[in-house]
Design a protein around this motif. Structure first.
Motif, PDB file in Angstrom:
ATOM      1  N   PRO A   1       0.800  -1.389   0.091  1.00 18.93           N
ATOM      2  CA  PRO A   1      -0.041  -0.037   0.172  1.00 18.93           C
ATOM      3  C   PRO A   1       0.754   1.195   0.060  1.00 18.93           C
ATOM      4  O   PRO A   1       0.330   2.270  -0.335  1.00 18.93           O
ATOM      5  N   HIS A   2       2.122   1.206   0.351  1.00 25.15           N
ATOM      6  CA  HIS A   2       2.756   2.449   0.439  1.00 25.15           C
ATOM      7  C   HIS A   2       3.251   3.167  -0.854  1.00 25.15           C
ATOM      8  O   HIS A   2       3.200   4.553  -0.578  1.00 25.15           O
ATOM      9  N   HIS A   3       3.097   2.662  -1.801  1.00 21.28           N
ATOM     10  CA  HIS A   3       3.416   3.298  -2.854  1.00 21.28           C
ATOM     11  C   HIS A   3       2.261   3.199  -3.927  1.00 21.28           C
ATOM     12  O   HIS A   3       2.419   3.418  -5.031  1.00 21.28           O
ATOM     13  N   ASP A   4       0.932   3.088  -3.262  1.00 23.08           N
ATOM     14  CA  ASP A   4      -0.152   2.922  -4.186  1.00 23.08           C
ATOM     15  C   ASP A   4      -0.626   4.417  -4.567  1.00 23.08           C
ATOM     16  O   ASP A   4      -1.055   5.103  -3.539  1.00 23.08           O
ATOM     17  N   LEU A   5      -0.805   4.787  -5.871  1.00 23.91           N
ATOM     18  CA  LEU A   5      -1.203   6.254  -6.281  1.00 23.91           C
ATOM     19  C   LEU A   5      -2.568   6.344  -5.445  1.00 23.91           C
ATOM     20  O   LEU A   5      -2.824   7.364  -5.042  1.00 23.91           O
ATOM     21  N   ILE A   6      -3.559   5.417  -5.553  1.00 22.44           N
ATOM     22  CA  ILE A   6      -4.874   5.571  -5.167  1.00 22.44           C
ATOM     23  C   ILE A   6      -5.171   5.719  -3.891  1.00 22.44           C
ATOM     24  O   ILE A   6      -5.693   6.675  -3.239  1.00 22.44           O
ATOM     25  N   LYS A   7      -4.676   4.832  -3.256  1.00 27.50           N
ATOM     26  CA  LYS A   7      -4.704   4.839  -1.575  1.00 27.50           C
ATOM     27  C   LYS A   7      -3.988   5.977  -1.159  1.00 27.50           C
ATOM     28  O   LYS A   7      -4.498   6.710  -0.142  1.00 27.50           O
ATOM     29  N   ASN A   8      -2.867   6.362  -1.732  1.00 30.90           N
ATOM     30  CA  ASN A   8      -2.120   7.501  -1.029  1.00 30.90           C
ATOM     31  C   ASN A   8      -2.923   8.933  -1.321  1.00 30.90           C
ATOM     32  O   ASN A   8      -2.963   9.651  -0.441  1.00 30.90           O
ATOM     33  N   ALA A   9      -3.571   8.871  -2.457  1.00 30.54           N
ATOM     34  CA  ALA A   9      -4.331  10.197  -2.872  1.00 30.54           C
ATOM     35  C   ALA A   9      -5.836  10.116  -1.866  1.00 30.54           C
ATOM     36  O   ALA A   9      -5.883  11.354  -1.364  1.00 30.54           O
ATOM     37  N   GLN A  10      -6.199   9.032  -1.552  1.00 30.53           N
ATOM     38  CA  GLN A  10      -7.451   9.110  -0.735  1.00 30.53           C
ATOM     39  C   GLN A  10      -6.928   9.300   0.737  1.00 30.53           C
ATOM     40  O   GLN A  10      -7.515  10.244   1.411  1.00 30.53           O
ATOM     41  N   ARG A  11      -5.839   8.794   1.207  1.00 27.65           N
ATOM     42  CA  ARG A  11      -5.339   9.117   2.539  1.00 27.65           C
ATOM     43  C   ARG A  11      -5.108  10.461   2.637  1.00 27.65           C
ATOM     44  O   ARG A  11      -5.458  11.213   3.695  1.00 27.65           O
ATOM     45  N   LEU A  12      -4.191  11.125   1.769  1.00 26.42           N
ATOM     46  CA  LEU A  12      -3.711  12.485   2.042  1.00 26.42           C
ATOM     47  C   LEU A  12      -5.054  13.623   2.016  1.00 26.42           C
ATOM     48  O   LEU A  12      -4.920  14.388   2.437  1.00 26.42           O
TER      49      LEU A  12
END
Length: 195
Positions: free
Chosen positions: A68-79
């Motif tokens: 999960p740490h370099h996943d564009l979608i998950k990181n966009a959602q989290r941020l």
């Protein structure tokens, strides 16, 4: 170097990168989940390289990575959630909003030194999005803007001494390390609820 080559091809050439197989990414699904189209050059870059590190420095995020740490979608959602919930976090990105806000910043990479690299999603045409970069240790210095493709930005960071965030003076050769091909599962890291 062949001037007709795409920037992604130039990156593959200087890093010696030969992916075992090109990633197949369901871009309509990715863009539907994000709610926004992505730059054409980035899509080619993500398919050729996947998530990983250029010269042990710039960490490329791509959709649907194994971790999960370099996943564009998950990181966009989290941020996006963090910036919406905590005004202090949102203030770190001023004068810009954070995606999914209209015209907001969408992060596509960071560095091992915690520098951050975003697209400013201020155009209906994602191929016209500028790249904005922010140094982790000098947020007060503001944003560096680059008007070019994602692959060109990475290429220039690796090779052009004049480019902000350049690491050209530290490397004679260039590498890419895949997080997808070389990654072994880490249950504790992967289960971290902050990711």
């Amino acid at each position: 170097m062949d001037t007709a080559a795409t920037w992604s091809e130039k990156l593959a050439t200087i890093t010696g990168w030969e992916a075992a197989t090109k990633r197949v990414i369901d871009w309509p699904s990715v863009e539907a989940r994000l709610g926004i189209a992505l730059p054409t050059d980035y899509k080619q870059l993500a398919e050729w390289f996947g998530s990983g590190e250029f010269n042990g420095f710039l960490q490329l995020e791509t959709p649907d990575t194994p971790g999960p740490h370099h996943d564009l979608i998950k990181n966009a959602q989290r941020l996006g959630e963090q910036a919406a919930a905590d005004p202090w976090i949102g203030d770190l990105f001023r004068p810009h909003a954070v995606f999914p806000a209209a015209g907001g910043l969408l992060r596509w990479a960071d560095s091992v030194q915690a520098d951050q690299f975003f697209w400013l999603t201020d155009s209906a045409d994602p191929d016209r999005w500028p790249i904005l970069a922010q140094a982790h240790d000098d947020v007060a210095a503001g944003w560096e803007r680059f008007d070019g493709s994602t692959s060109e930005f990475i290429y220039r960071v690796l090779t052009d001494h004049r480019q902000p965030f350049s690491i050209a003076c530290y490397f004679d050769t260039h590498t890419f390390e895949s997080y997808e091909q070389n990654r072994e599962p880490d249950p504790e890291w992967d289960a971290d609820p902050h990711w």
